[in-house]
Motif scaffolding. Structure first.
Motif, mmCIF file in Angstrom:
data_model
loop_
_atom_site.group_PDB
_atom_site.id
_atom_site.type_symbol
_atom_site.label_atom_id
_atom_site.label_comp_id
_atom_site.label_asym_id
_atom_site.label_seq_id
_atom_site.Cartn_x
_atom_site.Cartn_y
_atom_site.Cartn_z
ATOM 1 N N TYR A 149 0.823 -1.206 0.000
ATOM 2 C CA TYR A 149 0.000 0.000 0.000
ATOM 3 C C TYR A 149 0.860 1.260 0.000
ATOM 4 C CZ TYR A 149 -3.757 -3.191 1.056
ATOM 5 O OH TYR A 149 -4.649 -4.218 0.991
ATOM 6 N N VAL A 150 1.987 1.202 0.694
ATOM 7 C CA VAL A 150 2.871 2.361 0.726
ATOM 8 C C VAL A 150 3.452 2.611 -0.658
ATOM 9 C CG1 VAL A 150 5.002 3.283 1.715
ATOM 10 C CG2 VAL A 150 3.368 2.087 3.162
ATOM 11 N N TYR A 151 3.850 1.553 -1.361
ATOM 12 C CA TYR A 151 4.344 1.725 -2.734
ATOM 13 C C TYR A 151 3.249 2.306 -3.630
ATOM 14 C CZ TYR A 151 8.880 -0.539 -2.349
ATOM 15 O OH TYR A 151 10.163 -0.832 -2.031
ATOM 16 N N ALA A 152 2.054 1.789 -3.485
ATOM 17 C CA ALA A 152 0.946 2.310 -4.295
ATOM 18 C C ALA A 152 0.685 3.770 -3.962
ATOM 19 C CB ALA A 152 -0.308 1.475 -4.068
ATOM 20 N N PHE A 153 0.749 4.103 -2.682
ATOM 21 C CA PHE A 153 0.522 5.484 -2.260
ATOM 22 C C PHE A 153 1.611 6.406 -2.806
ATOM 23 C CE2 PHE A 153 0.693 8.845 1.063
ATOM 24 C CZ PHE A 153 -0.548 9.382 0.812
ATOM 25 N N LEU A 154 2.849 5.978 -2.717
ATOM 26 C CA LEU A 154 3.943 6.787 -3.267
ATOM 27 C C LEU A 154 3.803 6.948 -4.776
ATOM 28 C CD1 LEU A 154 6.988 5.506 -1.205
ATOM 29 C CD2 LEU A 154 5.943 7.762 -1.114
ATOM 30 N N TYR A 155 3.389 5.883 -5.451
ATOM 31 C CA TYR A 155 3.194 5.985 -6.897
ATOM 32 C C TYR A 155 2.115 7.013 -7.231
ATOM 33 C CZ TYR A 155 1.595 5.056 -11.568
ATOM 34 O OH TYR A 155 1.197 5.212 -12.849
ATOM 35 N N VAL A 156 1.010 6.960 -6.510
ATOM 36 C CA VAL A 156 -0.069 7.913 -6.777
ATOM 37 C C VAL A 156 0.399 9.335 -6.516
ATOM 38 C CG1 VAL A 156 -2.329 8.682 -5.954
ATOM 39 C CG2 VAL A 156 -1.934 6.269 -6.395
ATOM 40 N N ILE A 157 1.128 9.532 -5.442
ATOM 41 C CA ILE A 157 1.624 10.874 -5.135
ATOM 42 C C ILE A 157 2.495 11.398 -6.270
ATOM 43 C CG2 ILE A 157 3.214 12.159 -3.654
ATOM 44 C CD1 ILE A 157 2.123 10.540 -1.316
ATOM 45 N N PHE A 158 3.450 10.594 -6.719
ATOM 46 C CA PHE A 158 4.363 11.077 -7.756
ATOM 47 C C PHE A 158 3.699 11.140 -9.124
ATOM 48 C CE2 PHE A 158 7.434 9.998 -4.482
ATOM 49 C CZ PHE A 158 8.178 11.159 -4.484
ATOM 50 N N ALA A 159 2.717 10.299 -9.372
ATOM 51 C CA ALA A 159 1.992 10.388 -10.642
ATOM 52 C C ALA A 159 1.168 11.667 -10.701
ATOM 53 C CB ALA A 159 1.100 9.168 -10.829
ATOM 54 N N VAL A 160 0.487 11.979 -9.625
ATOM 55 C CA VAL A 160 -0.306 13.209 -9.592
ATOM 56 C C VAL A 160 0.605 14.427 -9.649
ATOM 57 C CG1 VAL A 160 -1.818 14.599 -8.119
ATOM 58 C CG2 VAL A 160 -2.266 12.174 -8.431
ATOM 59 N N ASP A 161 1.717 14.368 -8.944
ATOM 60 C CA ASP A 161 2.635 15.502 -8.963
ATOM 61 C C ASP A 161 3.268 15.694 -10.330
ATOM 62 O OD1 ASP A 161 2.063 16.040 -6.367
ATOM 63 O OD2 ASP A 161 3.730 14.884 -5.569
ATOM 64 N N SER A 162 3.512 14.618 -11.035
ATOM 65 C CA SER A 162 4.062 14.777 -12.391
ATOM 66 C C SER A 162 3.035 15.397 -13.332
ATOM 67 C CB SER A 162 4.543 13.432 -12.932
ATOM 68 O OG SER A 162 3.447 12.567 -13.128
ATOM 69 N N ILE A 163 1.764 15.192 -13.062
ATOM 70 C CA ILE A 163 0.730 15.830 -13.877
ATOM 71 C C ILE A 163 0.770 17.341 -13.680
ATOM 72 C CG2 ILE A 163 -1.772 16.085 -14.111
ATOM 73 C CD1 ILE A 163 -1.975 13.088 -13.594
ATOM 74 N N PHE A 164 1.142 17.795 -12.487
ATOM 75 C CA PHE A 164 1.237 19.234 -12.234
ATOM 76 C C PHE A 164 2.410 19.875 -12.964
ATOM 77 C CE2 PHE A 164 -1.163 18.304 -8.220
ATOM 78 C CZ PHE A 164 -2.298 18.977 -8.631
ATOM 79 N N LEU A 165 3.358 19.076 -13.440
ATOM 80 C CA LEU A 165 4.499 19.641 -14.148
ATOM 81 C C LEU A 165 4.118 20.152 -15.538
ATOM 82 C CD1 LEU A 165 7.282 17.097 -13.184
ATOM 83 C CD2 LEU A 165 6.985 19.415 -12.340
ATOM 84 N N PHE A 166 3.120 19.573 -16.166
ATOM 85 C CA PHE A 166 2.750 19.988 -17.522
ATOM 86 C C PHE A 166 2.163 21.400 -17.559
ATOM 87 C CE2 PHE A 166 2.840 15.352 -17.960
ATOM 88 C CZ PHE A 166 3.758 15.266 -18.987
ATOM 89 N N PRO A 167 1.217 21.770 -16.701
ATOM 90 C CA PRO A 167 0.777 23.172 -16.711
ATOM 91 C C PRO A 167 1.894 24.132 -16.347
ATOM 92 C CG PRO A 167 -0.744 21.842 -15.435
ATOM 93 C CD PRO A 167 0.409 20.970 -15.797
#
Length: 157
Positions: free
Chosen positions: A98-116
């Protein structure tokens, strides 16, 4: 002798709003017509909402009346990926998944913020401000990643 008429004066010069006929309306007649138009829009929304609710209720009622109801022992078993359940329903799961999944979600969402950010960074006049904001944002991510690494969350064994 010719009869001269007064020059034409636009309606707005007499205190009558432009686009109206110039006929004074009663105070109650104007308010009633405005309220009527206002509530007419909400009436339309209410009718459409009621039609949608009735449609869904009808679909559920039709499904309940038309489906076959034949309870069997197999239908009451827990179904998991086509495998028959063996043993009890309680199983221990490692938290690190669950921690790996949580970290993945955090970094995936944060990478989406890089495009704007990249599009605003390219706009003239915003370069230095957005660059500082993004480094602050990436700093928070780095602190979170260092915290997870220090706690040993990222070690698999």
């Amino acid at each position: 002798m010719e009869h001269l008429s007064p020059p034409a004066v636009p309606p707005s010069a007499h205190g009558v709003p432009p686009g109206t006929s110039g006929v004074p309306l009663s105070e109650h007649g104007d308010a009633v017509s405005l309220a009527s138009g206002y509530f007419h829009a909400y009436t339309l929304v209410g009718v459409i909402t009621a039609a949608g609710v009735l449609f869904v209720a009808f679909a559920f009622a039709a499904g309940r009346l038309l489906r076959p109801v034949v309870p069997t022992r197999e239908k009451f078993l827990t179904y998991e990926c086509g495998v028959d359940p063996v043993g009890e329903g309680w199983a221990h799961t490692q938290v690190r998944y669950y921690v790996y999944a949580f970290l993945y979600v955090i970094f995936a969402v944060d990478s989406i913020f890089l495009f704007p950010w990249a599009t605003v960074f390219a706009a003239p006049g915003y370069g230095a401000t957005t660059l500082v904001e993004m480094f602050v944002f990436l700093g928070f991510l780095a602190i979170g990643l260092l915290y997870a690494w220090k706690k040993g969350v990222l070690e698999w064994t």
